[in-house]
Write a protein that holds these residues in place. Structure first.
Motif, PDB file in Angstrom:
ATOM      1  N   ASN A  92       3.625   6.491  33.088  1.00  0.00           N
ATOM      2  CA  ASN A  92       4.377   5.251  32.924  1.00  0.00           C
ATOM      3  C   ASN A  92       5.870   5.513  32.715  1.00  0.00           C
ATOM      4  OD1 ASN A  92       3.750   6.453  30.416  1.00  0.00           O
ATOM      5  ND2 ASN A  92       4.148   4.532  29.337  1.00  0.00           N
ATOM      6  N   LEU A  93       6.249   6.767  32.521  1.00  0.00           N
ATOM      7  CA  LEU A  93       7.653   7.119  32.312  1.00  0.00           C
ATOM      8  C   LEU A  93       8.399   7.344  33.621  1.00  0.00           C
ATOM      9  CD1 LEU A  93       7.211   9.632  29.348  1.00  0.00           C
ATOM     10  CD2 LEU A  93       7.786   7.202  29.226  1.00  0.00           C
ATOM     11  N   GLN A  94       7.663   7.324  34.738  1.00  0.00           N
ATOM     12  CA  GLN A  94       8.327   7.503  36.027  1.00  0.00           C
ATOM     13  C   GLN A  94       9.264   6.327  36.298  1.00  0.00           C
ATOM     14  OE1 GLN A  94       5.421   9.259  39.186  1.00  0.00           O
ATOM     15  NE2 GLN A  94       4.182   7.980  37.849  1.00  0.00           N
ATOM     16  N   SER A  95      10.384   6.623  36.914  1.00  0.00           N
ATOM     17  CA  SER A  95      11.339   5.555  37.214  1.00  0.00           C
ATOM     18  C   SER A  95      11.665   5.558  38.699  1.00  0.00           C
ATOM     19  CB  SER A  95      12.630   5.741  36.400  1.00  0.00           C
ATOM     20  OG  SER A  95      13.193   7.027  36.620  1.00  0.00           O
ATOM     21  N   GLU A  96      11.735   4.372  39.243  1.00  0.00           N
ATOM     22  CA  GLU A  96      12.031   4.224  40.667  1.00  0.00           C
ATOM     23  C   GLU A  96      13.469   4.627  40.946  1.00  0.00           C
ATOM     24  OE1 GLU A  96      12.142   0.683  44.070  1.00  0.00           O
ATOM     25  OE2 GLU A  96      11.226   0.322  42.090  1.00  0.00           O
ATOM     26  N   PRO A  97      13.689   5.488  41.923  1.00  0.00           N
ATOM     27  CA  PRO A  97      15.060   5.887  42.266  1.00  0.00           C
ATOM     28  C   PRO A  97      15.907   4.668  42.647  1.00  0.00           C
ATOM     29  CG  PRO A  97      13.468   7.317  43.347  1.00  0.00           C
ATOM     30  CD  PRO A  97      12.689   6.190  42.748  1.00  0.00           C
ATOM     31  N   HIS A  98      17.139   4.668  42.228  1.00  0.00           N
ATOM     32  CA  HIS A  98      18.033   3.547  42.511  1.00  0.00           C
ATOM     33  C   HIS A  98      18.193   3.346  44.013  1.00  0.00           C
ATOM     34  CE1 HIS A  98      21.253   0.666  41.946  1.00  0.00           C
ATOM     35  NE2 HIS A  98      22.014   1.375  42.773  1.00  0.00           N
ATOM     36  N   GLY A  99      17.983   2.123  44.440  1.00  0.00           N
ATOM     37  CA  GLY A  99      18.156   1.788  45.847  1.00  0.00           C
ATOM     38  C   GLY A  99      16.967   2.104  46.718  1.00  0.00           C
ATOM     39  N   ASP A 100      15.894   2.641  46.120  1.00  0.00           N
ATOM     40  CA  ASP A 100      14.712   2.979  46.914  1.00  0.00           C
ATOM     41  C   ASP A 100      13.942   1.727  47.295  1.00  0.00           C
ATOM     42  OD1 ASP A 100      13.669   5.169  48.116  1.00  0.00           O
ATOM     43  OD2 ASP A 100      12.441   5.825  46.448  1.00  0.00           O
ATOM     44  N   ASP A 101      13.254   1.780  48.415  1.00  0.00           N
ATOM     45  CA  ASP A 101      12.416   0.669  48.846  1.00  0.00           C
ATOM     46  C   ASP A 101      11.191   0.575  47.945  1.00  0.00           C
ATOM     47  OD1 ASP A 101       9.847   0.079  50.900  1.00  0.00           O
ATOM     48  OD2 ASP A 101      11.540  -1.301  51.055  1.00  0.00           O
ATOM     49  N   GLU A 102      10.840  -0.613  47.486  1.00  0.00           N
ATOM     50  CA  GLU A 102       9.740  -0.795  46.537  1.00  0.00           C
ATOM     51  C   GLU A 102       8.415  -0.314  47.116  1.00  0.00           C
ATOM     52  OE1 GLU A 102       7.488  -1.834  43.193  1.00  0.00           O
ATOM     53  OE2 GLU A 102       9.662  -1.576  43.451  1.00  0.00           O
TER      54      GLU A 102
ATOM     55  N   ARG B 276       4.835   7.196  44.086  1.00  0.00           N
ATOM     56  CA  ARG B 276       4.768   7.489  42.655  1.00  0.00           C
ATOM     57  C   ARG B 276       3.434   8.151  42.309  1.00  0.00           C
ATOM     58  NH1 ARG B 276       1.975   3.952  39.355  1.00  0.00           N
ATOM     59  NH2 ARG B 276       3.333   4.454  37.613  1.00  0.00           N
ATOM     60  N   ALA B 277       3.474   9.060  41.348  1.00  0.00           N
ATOM     61  CA  ALA B 277       2.279   9.809  40.967  1.00  0.00           C
ATOM     62  C   ALA B 277       1.248   8.893  40.319  1.00  0.00           C
ATOM     63  CB  ALA B 277       2.651  10.930  40.008  1.00  0.00           C
ATOM     64  N   VAL B 278       0.003   9.008  40.761  1.00  0.00           N
ATOM     65  CA  VAL B 278      -1.114   8.221  40.234  1.00  0.00           C
ATOM     66  C   VAL B 278      -2.298   9.160  40.057  1.00  0.00           C
ATOM     67  CG1 VAL B 278      -2.717   6.323  40.663  1.00  0.00           C
ATOM     68  CG2 VAL B 278      -0.330   6.115  41.375  1.00  0.00           C
TER      69      VAL B 278
ATOM     70  N   LEU C 183       6.061  13.795  28.912  1.00  0.00           N
ATOM     71  CA  LEU C 183       5.406  14.170  27.672  1.00  0.00           C
ATOM     72  C   LEU C 183       5.197  15.681  27.649  1.00  0.00           C
ATOM     73  CD1 LEU C 183       2.637  11.404  27.452  1.00  0.00           C
ATOM     74  CD2 LEU C 183       4.920  11.382  26.423  1.00  0.00           C
ATOM     75  N   THR C 184       5.266  16.279  26.462  1.00  0.00           N
ATOM     76  CA  THR C 184       5.058  17.719  26.379  1.00  0.00           C
ATOM     77  C   THR C 184       3.637  18.101  26.781  1.00  0.00           C
ATOM     78  OG1 THR C 184       4.563  17.486  24.014  1.00  0.00           O
ATOM     79  CG2 THR C 184       6.803  18.101  24.615  1.00  0.00           C
ATOM     80  N   ARG C 185       2.675  17.195  26.561  1.00  0.00           N
ATOM     81  CA  ARG C 185       1.300  17.512  26.931  1.00  0.00           C
ATOM     82  C   ARG C 185       1.045  17.319  28.417  1.00  0.00           C
ATOM     83  NH1 ARG C 185       0.383  12.701  23.766  1.00  0.00           N
ATOM     84  NH2 ARG C 185      -0.021  10.875  25.073  1.00  0.00           N
ATOM     85  N   ALA C 186       1.970  16.672  29.116  1.00  0.00           N
ATOM     86  CA  ALA C 186       1.818  16.455  30.560  1.00  0.00           C
ATOM     87  C   ALA C 186       3.160  16.658  31.243  1.00  0.00           C
ATOM     88  CB  ALA C 186       1.276  15.050  30.828  1.00  0.00           C
ATOM     89  N   PRO C 187       3.643  17.908  31.279  1.00  0.00           N
ATOM     90  CA  PRO C 187       4.938  18.162  31.922  1.00  0.00           C
ATOM     91  C   PRO C 187       4.835  17.994  33.426  1.00  0.00           C
ATOM     92  CG  PRO C 187       3.876  20.221  31.365  1.00  0.00           C
ATOM     93  CD  PRO C 187       3.010  19.133  30.782  1.00  0.00           C
ATOM     94  N   ARG C 188       5.903  17.552  34.042  1.00  0.00           N
ATOM     95  CA  ARG C 188       5.928  17.426  35.501  1.00  0.00           C
ATOM     96  C   ARG C 188       7.350  17.640  35.984  1.00  0.00           C
ATOM     97  NH1 ARG C 188       4.031  12.717  33.793  1.00  0.00           N
ATOM     98  NH2 ARG C 188       2.099  13.164  34.905  1.00  0.00           N
ATOM     99  N   GLY C 189       7.470  18.090  37.217  1.00  0.00           N
ATOM    100  CA  GLY C 189       8.784  18.312  37.792  1.00  0.00           C
ATOM    101  C   GLY C 189       8.761  18.105  39.285  1.00  0.00           C
ATOM    102  N   MET C 190       9.903  17.831  39.841  1.00  0.00           N
ATOM    103  CA  MET C 190      10.024  17.577  41.271  1.00  0.00           C
ATOM    104  C   MET C 190       9.527  18.783  42.074  1.00  0.00           C
ATOM    105  SD  MET C 190      13.411  16.394  43.430  1.00  0.00           S
ATOM    106  CE  MET C 190      14.300  17.921  43.152  1.00  0.00           C
TER     107      MET C 190
END
Length: 268
Positions: free
Chosen positions: A89-99, A106-108, A188-195
């Motif tokens: 839920n902490l993911q954020s849509e890139p500015h100007g990206d198409d919905e 987005r990761a699910v 979150l520290t318990r669920a790290p993620r990176g590009m």
């Protein structure tokens, strides 16, 4: 100075990967490997509970039973709980990206799927996530070993060795994996993620590794009084998941692939 700083970061990363690889290599076929979830949690300094120090073994095989007749149309409790538990839920849509593009990328980790019987028109709702196969195709095709199966049956991704090739995504017959396309600012520290890394449902391994035999999705489903998702040890005849499976016939999705999945469904 910037180049020297980059070199130091790379040296630290190599040392961490070497330590993790050594822990795995020291076990017979990975059965005695320390839980990667516990390694990540300990390294990140999670304060929720003490991380386990004993090796994961094959005494357990964690899995789920899903009764689709109890999965309510329009209910997203399991999805919402998973998102919050794992920081999705902490993911954020890139500015100007198409919905539409953002929703597709987005990761699910868990999604609600509708199945329609072409003969009768009957619609079945079911939550679909990583099926935690005994013979996972994602592990077979991974060139670095980043995709792996723990001794207790949980299929995971080591983000430190994932190179983002996405072979595992192509191999997964359940389309259960997500690729992180954008820079991640909050996690979150318990669920790290990176590009540039792939990730998927890990049956809330961070909970199991601290002694909590539950998953966020199953808890949320029970809180809504649906009880469509039951989690537990598939090797324990007295566990809730085995008792549920004994009362009701269940099957695998894509049984023809003979993957012996850890997630079984009733009513499909």
């Amino acid at each position: 100075m910037s180049q020297e700083r980059d070199r130091e970061v790379n040296r630290e990363r190599r040392r961490f990967i070497g330590a993790a690889a050594g822990a795995v290599a020291g076990s017979a076929g990975g059965a005695g490997a320390l839980a990667m979830g516990a390694l990540a949690s300990s390294a990140a300094g999670d304060a929720d509970a003490a991380a386990r120090t004993d090796p994961v073994t094959d005494r357990h095989r964690w899995g789920m039973f899903v009764d689709t007749s109890k999965c309510a149309d329009g209910c997203t409790a399991c999805v919402d709980a998973c998102d919050q538990e794992n920081g999705l839920n902490l993911q954020s849509e890139p500015h100007g990206d198409d919905e539409a593009k953002w929703q597709n990328q987005r990761a699910v980790w868990i999604r609600k799927v509708k199945l329609r019987d072409q003969a009768t028109g009957h619609v079945t709702n079911l939550p679909l996530m990583c099926q935690h196969c005994e013979h996972p195709p994602c592990v077979d095709v991974c060139p670095t070993g980043a995709s792996f199966k723990r001794a207790d049956g949980i299929v995971m991704v080591d983000r430190h060795t994932c190179i983002g090739c996405r072979y595992c995504m192509m191999a997964c017959p359940y389309k259960a994996r997500s690729f992180i396309h954008e820079q991640v600012d909050q996690k979150l520290t318990r669920a790290p993620r990176g590009m540039g890394c792939v990730e998927s449902c890990n049956l809330c391994a961070h909970r199991l590794d601290t002694g909590d035999i539950s998953t966020a999705c199953a808890d949320a489903c029970a809180a809504e009084d649906h009880h469509a998702i039951v989690f537990g040890d598939l090797k324990d005849p007295t566990s809730p998941v085995r008792q549920a499976m004994a009362k009701q016939a269940s099957r695998q999705i894509r049984e023809d692939l003979e993957l012996n999945t850890g997630v079984r469904y009733a009513g499909i």
